[in-house]
Design a protein around this motif. Structure first.
Motif, mmCIF file in Angstrom:
data_model
loop_
_atom_site.group_PDB
_atom_site.id
_atom_site.type_symbol
_atom_site.label_atom_id
_atom_site.label_comp_id
_atom_site.label_asym_id
_atom_site.label_seq_id
_atom_site.Cartn_x
_atom_site.Cartn_y
_atom_site.Cartn_z
ATOM 1 N N ILE A 155 -10.885 -0.679 -3.643
ATOM 2 C CA ILE A 155 -11.752 -1.484 -4.525
ATOM 3 C C ILE A 155 -10.909 -2.267 -5.530
ATOM 4 O O ILE A 155 -11.156 -3.454 -5.794
ATOM 5 C CB ILE A 155 -12.761 -0.567 -5.258
ATOM 6 N N LEU A 156 -9.893 -1.613 -6.094
ATOM 7 C CA LEU A 156 -9.016 -2.288 -7.051
ATOM 8 C C LEU A 156 -8.258 -3.439 -6.390
ATOM 9 O O LEU A 156 -8.122 -4.537 -6.965
ATOM 10 C CB LEU A 156 -8.029 -1.283 -7.662
ATOM 11 N N LYS A 157 -7.766 -3.216 -5.154
ATOM 12 C CA LYS A 157 -7.012 -4.272 -4.465
ATOM 13 C C LYS A 157 -7.913 -5.456 -4.104
ATOM 14 O O LYS A 157 -7.484 -6.606 -4.163
ATOM 15 C CB LYS A 157 -6.343 -3.703 -3.205
ATOM 16 N N LEU A 158 -9.167 -5.169 -3.750
ATOM 17 C CA LEU A 158 -10.101 -6.251 -3.429
ATOM 18 C C LEU A 158 -10.351 -7.151 -4.641
ATOM 19 O O LEU A 158 -10.675 -8.330 -4.502
ATOM 20 C CB LEU A 158 -11.435 -5.674 -2.934
ATOM 21 N N GLN A 159 -10.182 -6.579 -5.856
ATOM 22 C CA GLN A 159 -10.373 -7.361 -7.080
ATOM 23 C C GLN A 159 -9.057 -7.919 -7.626
ATOM 24 O O GLN A 159 -9.020 -8.473 -8.716
ATOM 25 C CB GLN A 159 -11.016 -6.476 -8.160
ATOM 26 N N ASN A 160 -7.975 -7.729 -6.827
ATOM 27 C CA ASN A 160 -6.633 -8.176 -7.241
ATOM 28 C C ASN A 160 -6.151 -7.480 -8.519
ATOM 29 O O ASN A 160 -5.338 -8.034 -9.274
ATOM 30 C CB ASN A 160 -6.584 -9.701 -7.444
ATOM 31 N N LYS A 161 -6.624 -6.282 -8.766
ATOM 32 C CA LYS A 161 -6.195 -5.499 -9.936
ATOM 33 C C LYS A 161 -5.022 -4.611 -9.514
ATOM 34 O O LYS A 161 -5.147 -3.386 -9.403
ATOM 35 C CB LYS A 161 -7.356 -4.668 -10.480
ATOM 36 N N TYR A 162 -3.894 -5.276 -9.244
ATOM 37 C CA TYR A 162 -2.760 -4.556 -8.659
ATOM 38 C C TYR A 162 -2.081 -3.606 -9.653
ATOM 39 O O TYR A 162 -1.615 -2.540 -9.263
ATOM 40 C CB TYR A 162 -1.738 -5.564 -8.117
ATOM 41 N N GLN A 163 -2.062 -3.987 -10.937
ATOM 42 C CA GLN A 163 -1.429 -3.113 -11.937
ATOM 43 C C GLN A 163 -2.221 -1.802 -12.072
ATOM 44 O O GLN A 163 -1.646 -0.716 -12.104
ATOM 45 C CB GLN A 163 -1.343 -3.837 -13.280
ATOM 46 N N GLU A 164 -3.555 -1.933 -12.129
ATOM 47 C CA GLU A 164 -4.391 -0.727 -12.217
ATOM 48 C C GLU A 164 -4.224 0.136 -10.961
ATOM 49 O O GLU A 164 -4.178 1.365 -11.041
ATOM 50 C CB GLU A 164 -5.861 -1.113 -12.386
ATOM 51 N N ALA A 165 -4.155 -0.534 -9.819
ATOM 52 C CA ALA A 165 -3.983 0.202 -8.562
ATOM 53 C C ALA A 165 -2.649 0.944 -8.553
ATOM 54 O O ALA A 165 -2.570 2.103 -8.119
ATOM 55 C CB ALA A 165 -4.064 -0.757 -7.379
ATOM 56 N N TRP A 166 -1.583 0.289 -9.067
ATOM 57 C CA TRP A 166 -0.260 0.922 -9.094
ATOM 58 C C TRP A 166 -0.252 2.130 -10.033
ATOM 59 O O TRP A 166 0.279 3.190 -9.703
ATOM 60 C CB TRP A 166 0.789 -0.110 -9.539
ATOM 61 N N GLU A 167 -0.895 1.964 -11.182
ATOM 62 C CA GLU A 167 -0.957 3.075 -12.143
ATOM 63 C C GLU A 167 -1.725 4.258 -11.571
ATOM 64 O O GLU A 167 -1.344 5.418 -11.765
ATOM 65 C CB GLU A 167 -1.610 2.594 -13.447
ATOM 66 N N PHE A 168 -2.816 3.964 -10.856
ATOM 67 C CA PHE A 168 -3.585 5.060 -10.248
ATOM 68 C C PHE A 168 -2.786 5.718 -9.118
ATOM 69 O O PHE A 168 -2.736 6.948 -9.009
ATOM 70 C CB PHE A 168 -4.913 4.532 -9.709
ATOM 71 N N LEU A 169 -2.135 4.873 -8.287
ATOM 72 C CA LEU A 169 -1.385 5.410 -7.133
ATOM 73 C C LEU A 169 -0.239 6.308 -7.582
ATOM 74 O O LEU A 169 0.074 7.311 -6.926
ATOM 75 C CB LEU A 169 -0.844 4.232 -6.296
ATOM 76 N N THR A 170 0.399 5.961 -8.709
ATOM 77 C CA THR A 170 1.541 6.753 -9.187
ATOM 78 C C THR A 170 1.123 7.797 -10.227
ATOM 79 O O THR A 170 1.977 8.477 -10.805
ATOM 80 C CB THR A 170 2.607 5.817 -9.794
ATOM 81 N N GLY A 171 -0.186 7.902 -10.478
ATOM 82 C CA GLY A 171 -0.676 8.853 -11.481
ATOM 83 C C GLY A 171 -0.842 10.269 -10.930
ATOM 84 O O GLY A 171 -0.724 10.515 -9.731
ATOM 85 N N GLU A 172 -1.163 11.191 -11.842
ATOM 86 C CA GLU A 172 -1.275 12.621 -11.480
ATOM 87 C C GLU A 172 -2.437 12.873 -10.528
ATOM 88 O O GLU A 172 -2.323 13.647 -9.584
ATOM 89 C CB GLU A 172 -1.464 13.459 -12.755
ATOM 90 N N LEU A 173 -3.593 12.241 -10.810
ATOM 91 C CA LEU A 173 -4.787 12.500 -9.994
ATOM 92 C C LEU A 173 -4.555 12.102 -8.540
ATOM 93 O O LEU A 173 -4.879 12.846 -7.612
ATOM 94 C CB LEU A 173 -5.992 11.734 -10.570
ATOM 95 N N CYS A 174 -3.971 10.918 -8.328
ATOM 96 C CA CYS A 174 -3.715 10.450 -6.956
ATOM 97 C C CYS A 174 -2.673 11.338 -6.275
ATOM 98 O O CYS A 174 -2.791 11.654 -5.092
ATOM 99 C CB CYS A 174 -3.260 8.996 -6.973
ATOM 100 N N ALA A 175 -1.651 11.749 -7.026
ATOM 101 C CA ALA A 175 -0.625 12.626 -6.452
ATOM 102 C C ALA A 175 -1.236 13.947 -6.004
ATOM 103 O O ALA A 175 -0.822 14.538 -4.999
ATOM 104 C CB ALA A 175 0.473 12.868 -7.482
ATOM 105 N N LYS A 176 -2.248 14.397 -6.748
ATOM 106 C CA LYS A 176 -2.909 15.664 -6.410
ATOM 107 C C LYS A 176 -3.862 15.495 -5.218
ATOM 108 O O LYS A 176 -3.863 16.294 -4.284
ATOM 109 C CB LYS A 176 -3.681 16.153 -7.638
ATOM 110 N N LEU A 177 -4.670 14.415 -5.242
ATOM 111 C CA LEU A 177 -5.694 14.232 -4.199
ATOM 112 C C LEU A 177 -5.151 13.552 -2.942
ATOM 113 O O LEU A 177 -5.618 13.807 -1.842
ATOM 114 C CB LEU A 177 -6.851 13.386 -4.745
ATOM 115 N N TYR A 178 -4.176 12.648 -3.126
ATOM 116 C CA TYR A 178 -3.745 11.789 -2.014
ATOM 117 C C TYR A 178 -2.218 11.811 -1.901
ATOM 118 O O TYR A 178 -1.563 10.775 -1.973
ATOM 119 C CB TYR A 178 -4.243 10.366 -2.296
ATOM 120 N N PRO A 179 -1.646 13.008 -1.694
ATOM 121 C CA PRO A 179 -0.180 13.093 -1.615
ATOM 122 C C PRO A 179 0.388 12.375 -0.395
ATOM 123 O O PRO A 179 1.542 11.968 -0.389
ATOM 124 C CB PRO A 179 0.086 14.597 -1.542
ATOM 125 N N GLY A 180 -0.438 12.196 0.616
ATOM 126 C CA GLY A 180 0.042 11.543 1.847
ATOM 127 C C GLY A 180 -0.243 10.058 1.895
ATOM 128 O O GLY A 180 -0.349 9.463 2.979
#
Length: 948
Positions: free
Chosen positions: A205-230
């Protein structure tokens, strides 16, 4: 419901079991008997009645089935068993909207039922009603607050924004995607996000809105590391590139390449990032950025030096870096070394692999023609095989093949004289035979012969010779060689594809069909590879034989359409959001496939041309086609080109090949051909509907001819536009080039005038116009022109047989087939018009004529119209007989040389030469005889149709 029937659910299931079992094994008649037996005891048992409807549907008793299912649906069942059976029936009938209605009624009666709501949601998914999906998903979430249902509503909002009816409006798209993000943000704040697929959806959803900085912060954040390690590394690549963070991307790729040293895709990204770092540099060497390419070279060289086992990746990356530096006018040779030496080193290491040719070919366009040919000569020397020696082992054989293929790609064979090309062909045959006998023994049935590529190269060389001389003998010899290879290497699909192409080039439908069946293409290949055969079948002279091929192809598309809908439904059930868009794109590409649409249209034209029953049978068959003249069902702007044009391997000179342009030209022309064929089908259907009555039921008085007139205008307008476009036939410079489309044939043949005049005839017959006699004369003249064209083409074919019966064979067959197609459709139309006028005149004869004299021209009476029509039928009968007489004289294609001459040239094993060349010649003869039989049978049917 079980309670209503006075039995418990166990007993209910046990008594229905025999019906289910018989349906599962395909014993539909027995299933019908079992359901009727059960209904005699329990006549109100809804599930049994639904199963009876399904049994009738499978037996082809559609009217009975429809009535049975309708009565069950009207009772608005709520039990799962009945609903599932009805859903299954409606899916088979492709009436998906009725499934929605079923579950809407069921949910009204049980508003909080989770299972019914889930089924209702999936029924909306099948019809792509995203707004309804969202409403039902939220209803589900309120009834059962599960994460899956919440994210069903989120993805429904996303699809409203990117695929819904308002998706073309940027502001609406922004609103929907913003709403979807807020819904997920709320879930994250409440700490309810649980799975990796939910994390993926948020990133999407973030990428579809071109919100790449927010997407990068979420991807490298703790929650994503916990839920989406792969999370795939490609996500990081994509975001870092969008953010312009080339240094971090460069460092990340170095780490990844250290761990996996053969990833060509990583190397390309790494080199790209090094160049971007160079561009970003503003202070020169002081910042160290100028050294980014030097560091890149050191890194690649370090991987090469430290790798125990040699891998292609770093060597290809070094060549890519060299090529990119030269393109940027940077000192590549100084930094990396001599390009030719690097290619030769690569050849030494990997020349024994079949992929080496295309690896080296990636970098040839970056050097001059002279340098290419010099490099090709060096590689031939490096292979160690000369004109007087043979390969000593498999590795040397493969290196020699690679060097020869590169040599052809560099244009070394283009300007050779004929005697040199013939000598080269002979050498290739000898190399093939030596490789087969020395290294090709005891191969598995699925293995390709190590020296097969020599024969493929030889076939391309012989095509060059044939084209240069405009004679078929060299190419016929190459075809015999390919058939010999196929006997020794039964799994070599490259040989089958080239043989198929040559058979089509010579108009040999039997040989082409054999090769197509031998290829045994299945499933998705029917879309991506089917073009090699299906697009060359229409107007090939075998109308009835073509229908079987279309049936097999269309069966895949219709079956897979239902399957694709179920795949999409399953992605919701299992919340695999990462696959959802992939499946939807796949469904759209297949639904709008040019192959699918073209086969559908050609199959219907085949059916109309081949109609051979009485008038009632023919009209019944026509009605079953469900052609809607007023409705153009083809989404022209969404047609998809799914052809795999790289399926046939090619080593043609790179400077002479523009694959992208060839694809575009051929696709554009195939779409234009489809325009003509589709419009011809709809125009012809409007003729039939005007008299048959199918198109008049809903027409307002005085508008019966509106559709026909509009289609007629479109028909003449289409041909005017096509002539102004000045399309050129597809280039035939090399064997692998696509054969010309039928566009120029359709423009050269009298299709436009023939059907335009037929339209006027139909209108005049309907109105009784005073110009009817004049129009009958015009149509009659057209029929004479078409007949003469058929006879003239056959005579020319017979005359050219003395010189070369194969070179222009395909063009002649197409012309004859086109003339018979026009005459066959005309015969069908006349039979319908005659039947209608005879019935009409009999009905009116019973009424007493009323004398009513009116000034002005009077409409021609029914009787006179009928007489004129009878005269047209008599004339057509004579012209069809003239065509039949000409086809009887059509001689089988004769080769420019006799078979013994071919045998001496083949220089293969004596025991196989005679049978081999004899078998190929027999295939051509059989194809001709079968075509003559089919065409004569077609003409006999049409003569019988109009001889009334």
């Amino acid at each position: 419901m079980a309670h209503q029937q006075g039995m418990d659910s166990t007993l209910f299931e046990r008594r229905l079991r025999p019906v289910y079992d018989n349906l599962e094994v395909g014993n539909n008649r027995k299933a019908l008997q079992e359901s009727e037996k059960l209904l005699r005891k329990h006549p109100t048992l809804l599930c049994a009645r639904a199963l009876k409807g399904l049994s009738l549907l499978r037996l082809g008793r559609y009217d009975e089935s429809h009535g049975c299912l309708q009565t069950v649906a009207e009772e608005k069942p709520t039990d799962d068993s009945t609903l599932q059976v009805l859903s299954f029936c409606y899916r088979e009938m492709e009436q998906l909207d009725k499934i929605v209605e079923l579950y809407q009624h069921a949910v009204k009666q049980n508003p909080g039922n989770e299972e019914l709501l889930a089924h209702l949601f999936i029924s909306h998914v099948r019809v792509e009603d995203y707004k309804a999906q969202q409403a039902v998903a939220l209803q589900l979430y309120k009834a059962q607050p599960k994460n899956a249902y919440y994210f069903w509503s989120v993805i429904s909002v996303v699809f409203q924004g990117i695929r819904g009816p308002e998706s073309a409006l940027p502001e609406k798209r922004k609103i929907y995607l913003g709403l979807a993000q807020r819904m997920v943000d709320k879930h994250i704040k409440e700490g309810k996000m649980e799975t990796e697929q939910e994390a993926f959806l948020y990133l999407h959803i973030l990428k579809l809105q071109n919100k790449y900085q927010e997407a990068w912060e979420f991807l490298t954040g703790e929650l994503c590391a916990k839920l989406y390690p792969g999370a795939p590394v490609s996500m990081k690549f994509e975001l870092l590139k969008e953010l312009g963070n080339w240094r971090e991307l460069n460092e990340l790729l170095q780490q990844l390449l250290d761990a996996d040293r053969d990833r060509w895709d990583f190397y390309k990204e790494y080199i790209q990032s090094s160049f971007e770092l160079l561009r970003l540099s503003t202070q020169g060497v002081q910042n160290g950025e100028k050294d980014s390419l030097a560091r890149c070279q050191e890194f690649l060289q370090g991987i090469i030096d430290s790798s125990e086992r040699k891998k292609r990746g770093p060597y290809l990356a070094r060549l890519e870096l060299h090529q990119r530096m030269r393109a940027e006018q940077l000192p590549a040779e100084k930094l990396i070394g001599d390009f030719d030496e690097m290619v030769i080193e690569y050849f030494r290491l990997f020349g024994d692999k079949s992929c080496c040719t295309h690896d080296i070919a990636l970098f040839l366009p970056s050097i001059s023609m002279n340098q290419r040919q010099a490099l090709a000569s060096k590689l031939l020397l490096e292979s160690g095989v000369t004109s007087t020696s043979l390969p000593k082992n498999k590795e040397q054989l493969q290196k020699h093949l690679c060097a020869l293929q590169i040599s052809r790609m560099c244009g070394s064979h283009m300007d050779l004289p004929v005697d040199h090309l013939l000598a080269f062909y002979t050498a290739l045959k000898l190399h093939y035979e030596h490789g087969r006998s020395t290294f090709g023994k005891k191969l598995l049935a699925t293995e390709m012969g190590p020296s097969d590529a020599y024969a493929l190269l030889a076939a391309n060389v012989m095509y060059d010779l044939s084209r240069r001389e405009n004679k078929s003998d060299h190419l016929f010899e190459a075809l015999c060689l390919l058939q010999y290879v196929l006997r020794n290497s039964t799994s070599n699909f490259h040989v089958k594809l080239l043989s198929l192409k040559i058979y089509h080039l010579f108009g040999c439908q039997v040989g082409a069909q054999e090769m197509y069946e031998y290829l045994d293409i299945k499933q998705i290949q029917l879309d991506s590879m089917g073009y090699v055969h299906c697009q060359l079948l229409p107007l090939g002279g075998r109308f009835s034989g073509n229908r079987n091929v279309y049936d097999a192809t269309l069966k895949f598309f219709t079956n897979s359409y239902k399957e694709r809908l179920e795949y999409i439904a399953l992605t919701y059930r299992f919340c695999t959001f990462s696959k959802m868009e992939e499946f939807m794109n796949f469904k759209e590409r297949l639904t709008n496939s040019l192959q699918y649409v073209a086969c559908s249209v050609e199959a219907q034209i085949c059916d109309l041309v081949g109609c051979y029953g009485n008038i009632t049978q023919n009209l019944t068959a026509y009605v079953a086609m469900s052609i809607e003249p007023a409705e153009d069902r083809i989404a022209w702007h969404e047609l998809s080109d799914n052809r795999d044009l790289e399926a046939i391997i090619r080593w043609d000179p790179l400077h002479e090949v523009d694959a992208a342009e060839e694809r575009k030209e051929s696709f554009d022309q195939e779409v234009e051909v489809l325009q003509v064929r589709s419009l011809m089908l709809r125009l012809f259907a409007s003729f039939i509907d005007l008299y048959h009555g199918a198109g008049l039921k809903d027409s307002a008085p005085g508008t019966e001819t509106t559709t026909l007139e509009l289609l007629r205008e479109s028909w003449t307008g289409l041909f005017q536009r096509l002539r102004l476009m000045h399309y050129k036939p597809l280039a035939q410079k090399f064997l692998v080039n696509l054969l010309p489309t039928r566009l120029h044939l359709l423009l050269d043949m009298p299709y436009e005038r023939f059907f335009d005049d037929l339209a006027q005839l139909v209108l005049d017959l309907q109105s009784g116009s005073g110009k009817l006699a004049e129009q009958c004369k015009r149509v009659g003249d057209n029929v004479i022109t078409v007949m003469e064209l058929c006879v003239q083409t056959i005579n020319e074919s017979n005359e050219s047989n003395g010189m070369d019966g194969l070179w222009k064979r395909r063009g002649n067959q197409q012309k004859v087939a086109a003339t018979l197609e026009m005459l066959s459709l005309y015969a069908f139309l006349l039979s319908v018009l005659n039947d209608k006028l005879q019935v009409s005149s009999k009905t009116k004869a019973k009424k007493k004529p009323v004398e009513n004299k009116v000034d002005g021209p009077q409409p021609i009476s029914e009787k006179e119209r009928s007489q004129m029509l009878q005269e047209l039928m008599r004339q057509l009968k004579h012209k069809l007989e003239a065509c039949d007489a000409a086809i009887r004289t059509w001689k089988a294609p004769v080769l420019p040389r006799d078979l013994s001459s071919f045998m001496s040239d083949m220089s293969l094993k004596p025991e196989v030469e005679a049978t081999l060349i004899g078998d190929v010649s027999a295939t051509f003869k059989d194809s001709h005889e079968l075509m003559i039989t089919e065409l004569r049978n077609l003409l006999k049917d049409k003569i019988r149709m109009v001889a009334k």
